[in-house]
Every structure is written in C-alpha cells, then in structure tokens.
Write a protein that holds these residues in place. Structure first.
Motif, PDB file in Angstrom:
ATOM      1  N   ILE A  49       0.642  -1.564   0.031  1.00  0.00           N
ATOM      2  CA  ILE A  49       0.022  -0.417   0.346  1.00  0.00           C
ATOM      3  C   ILE A  49       1.299   1.514  -0.109  1.00  0.00           C
ATOM      4  O   ILE A  49       1.961   1.096   0.878  1.00  0.00           O
ATOM      5  CB  ILE A  49      -0.626  -0.246   1.697  1.00  0.00           C
ATOM      6  CG1 ILE A  49      -1.832  -1.061   1.561  1.00  0.00           C
ATOM      7  CG2 ILE A  49      -1.625   1.178   0.929  1.00  0.00           C
ATOM      8  CD1 ILE A  49      -0.716  -2.096   2.565  1.00  0.00           C
ATOM      9  N   ALA A  50       0.616   2.193  -1.083  1.00  0.00           N
ATOM     10  CA  ALA A  50       1.522   3.483  -0.805  1.00  0.00           C
ATOM     11  C   ALA A  50       0.492   4.569  -0.978  1.00  0.00           C
ATOM     12  O   ALA A  50      -0.453   4.865  -1.568  1.00  0.00           O
ATOM     13  CB  ALA A  50       2.226   3.716  -2.442  1.00  0.00           C
ATOM     14  N   THR A  51       0.196   6.089  -0.272  1.00  0.00           N
ATOM     15  CA  THR A  51      -0.027   7.185  -0.230  1.00  0.00           C
ATOM     16  C   THR A  51       0.336   8.123  -0.167  1.00  0.00           C
ATOM     17  O   THR A  51       1.502   8.360   0.696  1.00  0.00           O
ATOM     18  CB  THR A  51      -1.502   6.364   0.743  1.00  0.00           C
ATOM     19  OG1 THR A  51      -2.492   7.845   0.350  1.00  0.00           O
ATOM     20  CG2 THR A  51      -0.981   6.220   2.402  1.00  0.00           C
ATOM     21  N   GLU A  52      -0.202   9.346  -0.421  1.00  0.00           N
ATOM     22  CA  GLU A  52       1.363  11.025   0.147  1.00  0.00           C
ATOM     23  C   GLU A  52      -0.027  11.506   0.590  1.00  0.00           C
ATOM     24  O   GLU A  52      -0.858  12.011   0.645  1.00  0.00           O
ATOM     25  CB  GLU A  52       0.334  10.888  -1.025  1.00  0.00           C
ATOM     26  CG  GLU A  52       1.749  12.366  -1.110  1.00  0.00           C
ATOM     27  CD  GLU A  52       1.978  13.256  -2.294  1.00  0.00           C
ATOM     28  OE1 GLU A  52       2.883  15.001  -2.225  1.00  0.00           O
ATOM     29  OE2 GLU A  52       1.215  12.667  -3.354  1.00  0.00           O
ATOM     30  N   LEU A  53       0.711  11.575   1.943  1.00  0.00           N
ATOM     31  CA  LEU A  53       0.077  12.628   3.490  1.00  0.00           C
ATOM     32  C   LEU A  53       0.335  13.876   3.882  1.00  0.00           C
ATOM     33  O   LEU A  53       1.934  13.392   3.724  1.00  0.00           O
ATOM     34  CB  LEU A  53      -0.818  12.134   4.330  1.00  0.00           C
ATOM     35  CG  LEU A  53      -1.449  10.943   4.607  1.00  0.00           C
ATOM     36  CD1 LEU A  53      -1.578   9.970   5.230  1.00  0.00           C
ATOM     37  CD2 LEU A  53      -2.701  11.336   3.792  1.00  0.00           C
ATOM     38  N   ASN A  54       0.969  14.570   3.674  1.00  0.00           N
ATOM     39  CA  ASN A  54       1.753  16.597   4.045  1.00  0.00           C
ATOM     40  C   ASN A  54       3.094  16.046   3.372  1.00  0.00           C
ATOM     41  O   ASN A  54       4.102  16.197   3.953  1.00  0.00           O
ATOM     42  CB  ASN A  54       1.181  15.844   5.645  1.00  0.00           C
ATOM     43  CG  ASN A  54       0.077  16.566   6.788  1.00  0.00           C
ATOM     44  OD1 ASN A  54      -0.536  17.240   5.839  1.00  0.00           O
ATOM     45  ND2 ASN A  54      -0.045  15.594   7.661  1.00  0.00           N
ATOM     46  N   ASP A  55       2.747  15.676   2.066  1.00  0.00           N
ATOM     47  CA  ASP A  55       3.869  16.092   0.960  1.00  0.00           C
ATOM     48  C   ASP A  55       4.976  14.588   1.137  1.00  0.00           C
ATOM     49  O   ASP A  55       6.134  14.816   1.315  1.00  0.00           O
ATOM     50  CB  ASP A  55       4.397  17.488   0.987  1.00  0.00           C
ATOM     51  CG  ASP A  55       3.818  18.571   0.839  1.00  0.00           C
ATOM     52  OD1 ASP A  55       2.883  18.264  -0.163  1.00  0.00           O
ATOM     53  OD2 ASP A  55       3.366  19.262   1.667  1.00  0.00           O
ATOM     54  N   LEU A  56       4.179  14.144   2.029  1.00  0.00           N
ATOM     55  CA  LEU A  56       5.263  12.797   2.570  1.00  0.00           C
ATOM     56  C   LEU A  56       4.462  11.780   1.684  1.00  0.00           C
ATOM     57  O   LEU A  56       3.274  11.395   1.785  1.00  0.00           O
ATOM     58  CB  LEU A  56       5.330  12.655   4.200  1.00  0.00           C
ATOM     59  CG  LEU A  56       6.644  13.157   4.362  1.00  0.00           C
ATOM     60  CD1 LEU A  56       6.673  13.135   6.564  1.00  0.00           C
ATOM     61  CD2 LEU A  56       8.076  13.470   4.131  1.00  0.00           C
TER      62      LEU A  56
END
Length: 360
Positions: A49-56
């Motif tokens: 699983i991969a996602t993006e949160l707060n530019d991370l």
C-alpha cells in the motif's frame, strides 16, 4: 450487554477491507480521505500500500498472520444481523527521499578544498579516508567469484571429527550376539552384489603371489569359500594400505588392489579421504584399515589366529597390536609360549588405555 449471534463469516477473498496504522502518528477527526495505491510484490506475493500525506509518501506491506486472523464485527442496524469479515492490516512508514548525488557532490567539494587549503595533518586524514573507501559492487563480484570456486573437498574437517567411538574403526558389530559367530556378519561388510563382482574379478587371477606370508599360510592350510577368499584379499590389501607411505597414496595412479577394480574402489573410498583434490590417509583411517583387517582375518580363520605371525609381517609390537585387537572385541589368550587372538564371548570391552586423541 446484548448477546450477538453470528449469522455468517466472510473469509478474505480477492477484495477485502484494509485497516491502516501509521508508524509515526495516529489519525484524528481532521483526517481526510486519501487515495491509496495497491501493488503486488511478485517475489513475496504480498499486497503493498502506498499513499501521500502532508507532502510525504507512506508505504508498507500487509502484516503476516501465521497464528491467527484479524476479523471485524459488523451489525446491520435495520435487520440487526451480525457478520464477521476477515480483513488485512498494514503499517505505513514515511519514505524519505535522499539526494545521493547532492551528498556525493558536497563530499567531493570538501575533499578538493581540503587538498588545496587544508593543513598537512588534515590532508593525510583525507587521503587515508579515500583509501578506506570500498567499491561495493567490486567487492560483491570478488566474493561471488570466490564462492563459486570453493568446493566441499577443499575444506578438511578430519581434525575436527572426533572419532572417539570404537565403532568407527571396525565393521558393523552386534555386541548383543549370543554366539561369537554372530558378532560380525559378512553380509553387512560387503553386499551380495559386491561379493559377486569382486569374486568374478579375482577368479583365475594369481592374487596369492604377493600376499603377506601370514595370510597366505591361512589360505593354504584350509579351503576357503568364495566369501572368505574375498575377505582374505580384502584383509591383505588393508594391511598393505596400513604400511604404504602417504606419498604413494596421494598419487593419482595409486592402486591398492590390482586384482579387483571393485575392491580397490571400495577400499579407497572407505579408508582414505580427499582434500584439495589430493588423496589422504589420516591417522584414524590408517588405524581403521588395520582394525578391519584384524576382523577379516578372524572371520576367515575360525575366529582366532596367532599374534606373533601378524606382528612379524606388519612390523607391529605386541603392545600396539593388543590395543588394536581390543577395539575389535577379541581377547589375547596365552597358549603355552604363544599368544593367540580369539573372538569369544563376552567381548573384550575393557578400557586398557585412555585415548587422548583420534590416534591410539
């Protein structure tokens, strides 16, 4: 507290719910829905699983559950039905992107400045640091080449193998036998096919010409069967192996029994070792050859023979020969002025000495 009755359990299929935990924090009420990217690891078969949160970027694999399953309980508010659904859990970790090129460039700049403007001591330190740098790829290739050329034969573990048991030096023995004749079984020394093959190679050959006088006298004094004749040639070859210089044994052309290819093969594989493609005969294997020969002589001569004749042929002292004979279970019996070796019950199990090494 109300009691629930589970109507149905849904095992994990192609599609299933997912619970995600974050390594560096917890979700709050302000958390907004984010799209996730699901990937399949072809090597492990796990879901990633991969996602993006707060530019991370956060990523992680599904957790292993070898001893149990993770289930969630759901209740239909309208019907009141309760179900169990198997789910997957995963822990997402932040992926930090490091600019390796920028760090290498900075390190190179510092090195050039040190060479031009640094002190003599600092220059020496930087030069030493450069020498200690290792090309990982080059080392990996070198180690691969080394491991490809290493073989089991090059590793000599004979000195680490402690053959303290007497059974290493003698053929298969039945220490619980009711009769002396049953202590050693010829069929367990050589198989029927081996005996037939060796006898077919010995037949019509003058194998008695270069025999030890002691064994030749036994063969001339009694009519031996085919099995006992094979054992006699076997014993004679082992005594010759015992007396042969190690330099001769290490030669590729060395043959211990020219009359039988099969017997020669059995002896070299059972009473010698190979190290670095070179044939060797460690001390314990030398003693093993002598002890086997003593047992074979007992078997072909009705479980007894005269000690003096053997000692004269093999150039053994009486004390040394007595220690070897004790390992076979036989006894040294005085008959007038002669010493007779005899295999009888009970077997000789006395520890006449304390072995300090593999040699005795």
């Amino acid at each position: 507290m109300p009691k629930f009755h589970i109507d149905e359990v849904f095992p994990k299929g192609d599609l299933y719910p997912l619970i995600v935990n974050f390594q560096n924090g917890y979700t709050t009420a302000e958390f907004q829905t984010k799209e996730c990217l699901l990937l399949k690891n072809e090597n492990t078969g796990k879901t990633c699983i991969a996602t993006e949160l707060n530019d991370l970027v956060y990523a992680g694999e599904e957790d292993n559950e070898p001893l149990g399953k993770t289930l969630i309980l759901t209740k239909n508010r309208k019907t009141g039905k309760v179900r169990l659904i198997e789910i997957m859990s995963a822990e997402l970790k932040p992926i930090l992107k490091i600019d390796n090129y920028a760090s290498q460039l900075l390190e190179t700049s510092n090195l050039e400045l040190s060479r031009k403007f640094g002190s003599k001591k600092h220059k020496q330190q930087m030069e030493q640091k450069e020498k200690l740098k290792v090309n990982i790829q080059t080392v990996t290739e070198q180690m691969q080449n080394v491991t490809d050329t290493i073989t089991e034969e090059k590793l000599d573990l004979s000195s680490y193998n402690k053959n303290d048991s007497d059974d290493f030096y003698i053929p298969p023995i039945n220490r619980l036998a009711d009769r002396p004749e049953d202590v050693y079984d010829i069929d367990k020394i050589l198989t029927e096919d081996q005996l037939e093959k060796i006898w077919s190679e010995l037949e019509d050959k003058d194998y008695e010409a270069n025999m030890f006088p002691f064994i030749k006298h036994i063969m001339s004094s009694r009519k031996l069967s085919e099995k006992h004749t094979v054992l006699a040639v076997y014993a004679d070859s082992l005594l010759k192996l015992y007396l042969t210089n190690i330099r001769e044994i290490s030669k590729k052309s060395y043959v211990i029994c020219p009359h039988s290819v099969k017997l020669n093969e059995i002896i070299l594989s059972s009473f010698t070792t190979t190290t670095n493609n070179r044939r060797c005969r460690p001390t314990q294997y030398k003693d093993k050859a002598l002890c086997h020969a003593l047992v074979f002589i007992l078997l072909i001569n009705k479980l007894k023979f005269e000690l003096e004749g053997l000692c004269n042929d093999v150039k053994l002292t009486v004390n040394n020969a007595s220690m070897k004979i004790r390992v076979t279970g036989a006894h040294v019996v005085n008959s007038g002025s002669k010493k007779i070796i005899q295999l009888k019950l009970p077997l000789n199990t006395k520890n006449a000495f304390r072995r300090k090494s593999a040699r005795f």
